[in-house]
Design a protein around this motif. Structure first.
Motif, PDB file in Angstrom:
ATOM      1  N   MET A  50     -43.674 -15.472   2.301  1.00 21.67           N
ATOM      2  CA  MET A  50     -43.173 -14.329   2.990  1.00 21.67           C
ATOM      3  C   MET A  50     -42.689 -12.980   1.988  1.00 21.67           C
ATOM      4  SD  MET A  50     -42.692 -14.059   6.271  1.00 21.67           S
ATOM      5  CE  MET A  50     -42.298 -12.622   7.531  1.00 21.67           C
ATOM      6  N   LEU A  51     -41.956 -13.390   1.153  1.00 21.79           N
ATOM      7  CA  LEU A  51     -41.618 -12.586  -0.002  1.00 21.79           C
ATOM      8  C   LEU A  51     -42.768 -11.951  -0.532  1.00 21.79           C
ATOM      9  CD1 LEU A  51     -38.780 -11.761  -0.695  1.00 21.79           C
ATOM     10  CD2 LEU A  51     -39.302 -13.269  -2.996  1.00 21.79           C
ATOM     11  N   LEU A  68     -44.416  -9.641   2.088  1.00 24.27           N
ATOM     12  CA  LEU A  68     -43.725  -8.380   2.223  1.00 24.27           C
ATOM     13  C   LEU A  68     -43.882  -7.462   1.023  1.00 24.27           C
ATOM     14  CD1 LEU A  68     -41.397  -7.447   3.941  1.00 24.27           C
ATOM     15  CD2 LEU A  68     -39.767  -8.386   2.384  1.00 24.27           C
ATOM     16  N   ALA A 122     -31.443  -1.744   3.383  1.00 18.49           N
ATOM     17  CA  ALA A 122     -30.342  -2.280   4.615  1.00 18.49           C
ATOM     18  C   ALA A 122     -30.622  -2.977   5.376  1.00 18.49           C
ATOM     19  CB  ALA A 122     -29.871  -0.648   4.924  1.00 18.49           C
ATOM     20  N   LEU A 143     -33.156  -5.100   5.297  1.00 22.08           N
ATOM     21  CA  LEU A 143     -33.301  -6.443   4.687  1.00 22.08           C
ATOM     22  C   LEU A 143     -32.268  -7.291   4.658  1.00 22.08           C
ATOM     23  CD1 LEU A 143     -36.039  -5.863   2.033  1.00 22.08           C
ATOM     24  CD2 LEU A 143     -36.562  -7.205   4.106  1.00 22.08           C
ATOM     25  N   ARG A 144     -30.876  -6.418   4.233  1.00 24.18           N
ATOM     26  CA  ARG A 144     -29.798  -7.062   4.213  1.00 24.18           C
ATOM     27  C   ARG A 144     -29.156  -7.478   5.575  1.00 24.18           C
ATOM     28  NH1 ARG A 144     -26.830  -9.248   1.465  1.00 24.18           N
ATOM     29  NH2 ARG A 144     -25.004  -8.149   1.077  1.00 24.18           N
ATOM     30  N   ILE A 145     -29.541  -6.426   6.414  1.00 24.06           N
ATOM     31  CA  ILE A 145     -28.712  -7.095   7.609  1.00 24.06           C
ATOM     32  C   ILE A 145     -29.684  -8.253   8.451  1.00 24.06           C
ATOM     33  CG2 ILE A 145     -27.777  -5.005   8.573  1.00 24.06           C
ATOM     34  CD1 ILE A 145     -30.309  -5.075  10.603  1.00 24.06           C
ATOM     35  N   LEU A 146     -31.004  -8.253   8.119  1.00 24.11           N
ATOM     36  CA  LEU A 146     -31.800  -9.572   8.468  1.00 24.11           C
ATOM     37  C   LEU A 146     -31.345 -10.946   7.678  1.00 24.11           C
ATOM     38  CD1 LEU A 146     -35.320  -8.126   8.765  1.00 24.11           C
ATOM     39  CD2 LEU A 146     -33.616  -8.430  10.532  1.00 24.11           C
ATOM     40  N   GLY A 147     -30.444 -10.641   6.757  1.00 24.15           N
ATOM     41  CA  GLY A 147     -29.811 -11.553   6.067  1.00 24.15           C
ATOM     42  C   GLY A 147     -30.557 -12.104   4.781  1.00 24.15           C
ATOM     43  N   ALA A 148     -31.172 -11.263   4.204  1.00 27.93           N
ATOM     44  CA  ALA A 148     -31.643 -11.340   2.782  1.00 27.93           C
ATOM     45  C   ALA A 148     -30.566 -10.899   2.016  1.00 27.93           C
ATOM     46  CB  ALA A 148     -32.615 -10.201   2.556  1.00 27.93           C
ATOM     47  N   GLY A 149     -30.068 -11.933   0.937  1.00 30.04           N
ATOM     48  CA  GLY A 149     -29.120 -11.792   0.079  1.00 30.04           C
ATOM     49  C   GLY A 149     -29.447 -10.923  -1.158  1.00 30.04           C
ATOM     50  N   PRO A 150     -28.548 -10.305  -1.831  1.00 32.48           N
ATOM     51  CA  PRO A 150     -28.926  -9.284  -3.122  1.00 32.48           C
ATOM     52  C   PRO A 150     -30.033  -9.927  -3.892  1.00 32.48           C
ATOM     53  CG  PRO A 150     -26.591  -9.382  -2.633  1.00 32.48           C
ATOM     54  CD  PRO A 150     -27.421 -10.509  -1.849  1.00 32.48           C
ATOM     55  N   LYS A 190     -32.418 -12.019  -3.077  1.00 35.55           N
ATOM     56  CA  LYS A 190     -33.664 -11.829  -2.631  1.00 35.55           C
ATOM     57  C   LYS A 190     -34.225 -10.556  -2.763  1.00 35.55           C
ATOM     58  CE  LYS A 190     -35.185 -15.505   0.409  1.00 35.55           C
ATOM     59  NZ  LYS A 190     -34.628 -16.178   1.439  1.00 35.55           N
ATOM     60  N   LEU A 218     -37.537  -9.336  -4.692  1.00 38.41           N
ATOM     61  CA  LEU A 218     -38.868  -8.723  -4.153  1.00 38.41           C
ATOM     62  C   LEU A 218     -39.407  -7.869  -4.908  1.00 38.41           C
ATOM     63  CD1 LEU A 218     -40.299  -7.776  -1.507  1.00 38.41           C
ATOM     64  CD2 LEU A 218     -38.462  -6.182  -1.268  1.00 38.41           C
TER      65      LEU A 218
END
Lengths: 236, 410
Positions: free
Chosen positions: B1-2, B5, B314, B316-323, B325, B329
């Motif tokens: 996925m990464l 993306l 932003a 990606l962050r709210i989707l649950g991606a941590g810093p 991740k 990327l």
């Protein structure tokens, strides 16, 4: 013991470490499961801070935030990120979607980050995606389109599909209608309300637009529950 | 996925990504090209001659002697007496001697006058002997044995009649049209200058320099009159025992009857390599710098894109991606670009070698393989990817920091 969706207890958050830094304080606040809260207040009154704290993007310096019975302030950053992915949906004013992905790509990304969630297999996800699109009056052929080609109204609906795809218990919505005209706004609000009711999602809806308050029965003024002060005024 | 993306994200910024990709590709092409040529040149140099203990020629430099006798590059400064060759051949320490007479050409290929001892004793690579693909060594005066490339490129077959001219180069003023040679043998390819050589007997070299009427007489009857050979260009010697090498070298260098010089092929080769080695080190350093600057370009490109990507981060962050991740990327994007550039560079290099192979061999005596993958190249590939990883940490750290401080709304 009451079963709340959101319980906030003595939360305190400072922006920066200096004594003059702005500090957000919220002594006590509860939201019942399935409630839809219209959170209003002037700009700069701490609405955004509260949303950031609830979603777990910010961690408070002190106090506890319990979501669905889990103390999220006690979780590690990575676990809090995963908790957000699995249990919280977020919709912003604008820019909810990654512009270079298709609609489907955006929705699948939300599913990807919520991995470990036991909420269903791939077929279920597709099924849910289609039914959400249907509820929000979007046609299924929109899935393959790049986000860039959609109107603002369509983008905001896709944002709701994206936010609800993991069937989150809590939905945080921040001024989602600010870029929409009046008729589009009303249609959007009706669809949002009916979808959230159908999925029994607890919703925190942030806006300073009092015209939208008619859609809600629970109105909360942020200034009534929280204080935002700088170091000089608030004292120690 | 990464990965997908990262790919989509790169594709969404086609213009800057493409330019950065080009600069990476070109710099890697330089790096891998320099490295490949270095490795191949070294190998091809070292495999040119083996089993020969001494090369004897007229006194000049040992490099000069090596270059014209073995690599057929440049011209001999002077010849040695034929009598000296005969003395060496009959010397008690000498097992075999190959005389070489150079200075003529056939359609751009060098002509070497020698004896059949050449086909018997000359070795290359790991002491591999010359093998006849077809035919046999020369028997009479106007016989010739062709190297593999000569036969292939000029389309000669066994039994063909060819004309050998005096002088070097394609268009010689004196084309000895009266001296037709018959092809009696064609050698197997060796990957050495032997492939580009036309071999004739020593007597034949003398014959083609005779006045036309005399050549005519010889063509009619090879035994018409005796041919006097008075000089050869160089002699390759194989000794009965390796321990005698230095003794004989000293003896040859102090020969009272002729002015001679004997060199050890290994020593001369390493001197040649040392000379080339300095240039090669410099080239490697330049190639390395070019790559580093391209990697900084990559890093700058990613760093500059950070501003326009705030909203993306932003989301990606709210989707649950941590810093972490989000930092990952950026690293994946950098590595993807480097890997793509590397594959392209190696492909282009391999392709251009395939095209330029003949020209490099003909012009510089460099026999380069189009297969650019070797163990040394793998080490460099790993180094390049590591360097990409390290430089991508700068924008990646920036992404990490900005995603830590990312707020859900303004």
């Amino acid at each position: 013991m009451h079963n709340y969706a959101i319980e906030i207890d003595n939360v305190c958050h400072s922006y920066g470490k200096s004594p003059q830094a702005t500090t957000f304080r919220l002594p006590q606040w509860h939201v019942e499961k399935g409630d839809k809260v219209f959170l209003h207040g002037n700009s700069g009154s701490g609405k955004s801070t509260l949303l950031n704290l609830l979603s777990g993007v910010l961690a408070p310096q002190s106090g506890n935030i319990k979501l669905l019975g889990n103390n999220t302030t006690a979780l590690s950053n990575a676990k809090r990120d995963l908790f957000r992915a699995q249990h919280i949906g977020v919709v912003f004013q604008t820019f909810n979607l990654i512009p270079y992905l298709s609609v489907k790509g955006n929705i699948e990304l939300a599913v990807h980050f919520a991995k470990g969630s036991t909420k269903g297999a791939k077929a279920d996800v597709t099924q849910r995606m289609l039914s959400l699109l249907d509820t929000l009056k979007l046609s299924a052929d929109i899935l393959e389109r790049p986000v860039k080609q959609l109107s603002i109204g369509q983008q905001q609906r896709v944002a709701i599909v994206r936010a609800l795809i993991n069937t989150p218990e809590i939905l945080l919505v921040d001024e989602p209608t600010s870029a929409l005209d009046a008729s589009a706004r009303d249609a959007f609000m009706e669809e949002l309300m009916s979808t959230a009711t159908a999925t029994q999602t607890t919703m925190i809806f942030v806006s300073h637009d009092q015209a939208l308050s008619a859609f809600f029965s629970n109105h909360t003024d942020i200034q009534a529950i929280a204080t935002l002060s700088n170091g000089a005024q608030g004292g120690a | 996925m990464l990965l997908s993306l990262a790919k989509q994200s790169l594709l969404s910024r086609k213009k800057t990504v493409f330019l950065t990709f080009m600069s990476l590709t070109i710099s890697m092409l330089v790096l891998f090209g320099v490295e490949h040529i270095r490795l191949q040149a070294k190998e091809s140099f070292n495999r040119t001659i083996s089993g020969t203990d001494l090369i004897v020629g007229a006194p000049s430099g040992q490099l000069n002697l090596l270059l014209y006798s073995v690599f057929r590059i440049g011209s001999p400064t002077n010849n040695i007496k034929y009598a000296s060759y005969e003395r060496l051949e009959n010397h008690a320490l000498v097992n075999w001697a190959i005389p070489m007479s150079l200075g003529d050409s056939h359609k751009g290929f060098r002509v070497l006058g020698t004896t059949n001892a050449y086909f018997e004793h000359f070795k290359y690579g790991t002491k591999e002997p010359l093998v006849f693909a077809d035919g046999q060594p020369f028997e009479t005066l106007f016989n010739t044995v062709l190297g593999a490339d000569v036969a292939r490129e000029l389309g000669y077959k066994l039994g063909d009649d060819i004309v050998i001219a005096h002088g070097i180069g394609n268009t010689s003023f004196q084309n000895h049209t009266d001296s037709p040679f018959k092809v009696t043998g064609i050698l197997e390819p060796t990957g050495t200058p032997v492939d580009k050589t036309v071999h004739v007997s020593l007597e034949a070299i003398e014959a083609i320099h005779l006045p036309p009427h005399k050549v005519k007489a010889l063509v009619e009857n090879p035994q018409a009159f005796p041919l006097e050979i008075d000089s050869v260009t160089a002699v390759l010697l194989g000794l009965k025992t390796k321990f005698a090498t230095f003794t004989l070298q000293r003896e040859v260098n102090n020969d009272p009857k002729d002015r001679l010089m004997a060199v050890l092929p290994g020593v001369a080769l390493s001197e040649l390599w040392k000379l080339v080695g300095n240039v090669e080190g410099l080239l490697r350093a330049i190639a390395g710098m070019v790559l580093i600057s391209a990697l900084f370009g990559l890093s700058t490109m990613l760093l500059a894109s950070m501003n326009e990507r705030q909203t993306e981060i932003a989301v990606l962050r709210i989707l649950g991606a941590g810093p972490y991740k989000i930092a990952a990327l950026i690293v994946v994007e950098a590595l993807l670009m480097s890997a793509a550039a590397m594959v392209t560079a190696l492909g282009v290099l391999s392709l251009s070698l395939m095209v330029l192979k003949k020209w490099l061999a003909a012009e510089f005596g460099l026999f380069l393989s189009a297969n650019v993958l070797s163990q040394e190249q793998f080490v460099i590939m790993i180094l390049v990817m590591t360097a990409s990883l390290v430089t991508s940490l700068i924008p990646s750290f920036e992404a990490y920091k900005s995603s830590l401080h990312q707020r859900l709304s303004k």
